[in-house]
Design a protein around this motif. Structure first.
Motif, PDB file in Angstrom:
ATOM      1  N   THR A 116       3.127   2.221  -1.433  1.00 14.03           N
ATOM      2  CA  THR A 116       3.711   2.064  -0.096  1.00 14.03           C
ATOM      3  C   THR A 116       3.115   3.078   0.873  1.00 14.03           C
ATOM      4  N   ARG A 122       9.783  -2.636   5.902  1.00 18.31           N
ATOM      5  CA  ARG A 122       9.963  -1.527   4.967  1.00 18.31           C
ATOM      6  C   ARG A 122      11.118  -1.794   4.013  1.00 18.31           C
ATOM      7  N   ASP A 128       9.829  -4.249   1.456  1.00 21.77           N
ATOM      8  CA  ASP A 128       8.932  -3.531   0.546  1.00 21.77           C
ATOM      9  C   ASP A 128       9.715  -2.882  -0.579  1.00 21.77           C
ATOM     10  N   LEU A 143       2.685  -4.973   4.831  1.00 20.30           N
ATOM     11  CA  LEU A 143       3.411  -4.138   3.877  1.00 20.30           C
ATOM     12  C   LEU A 143       4.332  -4.982   3.003  1.00 20.30           C
ATOM     13  N   ALA A 176       3.802  -6.051  -1.164  1.00 18.40           N
ATOM     14  CA  ALA A 176       4.785  -5.767  -2.202  1.00 18.40           C
ATOM     15  C   ALA A 176       5.240  -7.052  -2.884  1.00 18.40           C
TER      16      ALA A 176
END
Length: 218
Positions: free
Chosen positions: A68, A96, A99, A158, A162
């Motif tokens: 990350t 985020r 993620d 991001l 993931a």
């Protein structure tokens, strides 16, 4: 030679997560395989990472650990056509958040099953296997509900970096059920992305490493 060096393994899900943004933006870098055949690369990761894990990104004098953080570093210092972090602050929070969802509640939960087979392939701990498989089913159901009201764009970011390796390997461990068509469709869209397909192809020679036995698909 590029200042960027990525230490990782071609079969590693978290290495894929770091490789995808590099491939998507055409960022020049050197890849160093952390495989037993290259003990010096193992030694480097043990030296710079508190748990001796990979991927590790070296950018000149800077060393960045954890996939990350590597993506955040690339977004800040090597921006390109692929928008790794949304510009809108609210959307960045969501990226985020997702993620962490994919890392913690898909990737890491599936790893419980993998670890049980690594420990004893003939007699994996049934409680650990059940915990991992049931945890994945719970996460699939949560994701299915989340995707009913939200979108996870199928481009390299991001969140998708993931999601792709998480769902790729999780489906090998516990198939995404028919009750979660949105999750199944998301997996198919993500693994078809060119950077993802490149990771999958480069990892193909290592499929015998998968302790449950890699399925004859994907």
């Amino acid at each position: 030679m590029s200042d960027l060096v990525l230490y990782g393994h071609p079969f590693s899900s978290y290495t894929w997560k770091a490789l995808m943004p590099l491939y998507a933006n055409g960022t020049p870098f050197e890849f160093r395989n952390v495989d037993p055949a290259f003990p010096g690369n193992w030694d480097f990761c043990r030296k710079v990472h508190p748990a001796g894990k990979f991927p590790v990104l070296v950018d000149g004098e800077a060393i960045v650990i954890e996939s990350t953080a590597i993506i955040e570093h690339l977004a800040a210092h090597y921006p390109g056509a692929a928008p790794l972090i949304p510009e809108d602050p609210g959307q960045a929070v969501v990226a985020r958040m997702m993620d962490r969802v994919f890392d913690r509640y898909v990737m890491d939960v599936g790893q419980l099953v993998v670890n049980a087979y690594i420990a004893d392939a003939a007699n994996p701990n049934p409680d650990q296997v059940a915990a991992g498989k049931n945890g994945l089913l719970h996460s699939y159901a949560w994701l299915e509900n989340w995707l009913a009201e939200n979108e996870l764009p199928a481009h390299v970011s991001l969140a998708s970096c993931a999601a792709m390796p998480s769902l790729f390997y999780a489906d090998w461990i516990e198939r995404i059920p028919d009750t979660c068509p949105r999750v199944r469709d998301l997996r198919a869209e993500l693994i078809a992305l060119p950077p993802a397909a490149r990771c999958i192809e480069d990892a193909r020679p290592y499929r015998h490493y998968f302790p449950l036995g890699a399925p004859d698909r994907d």
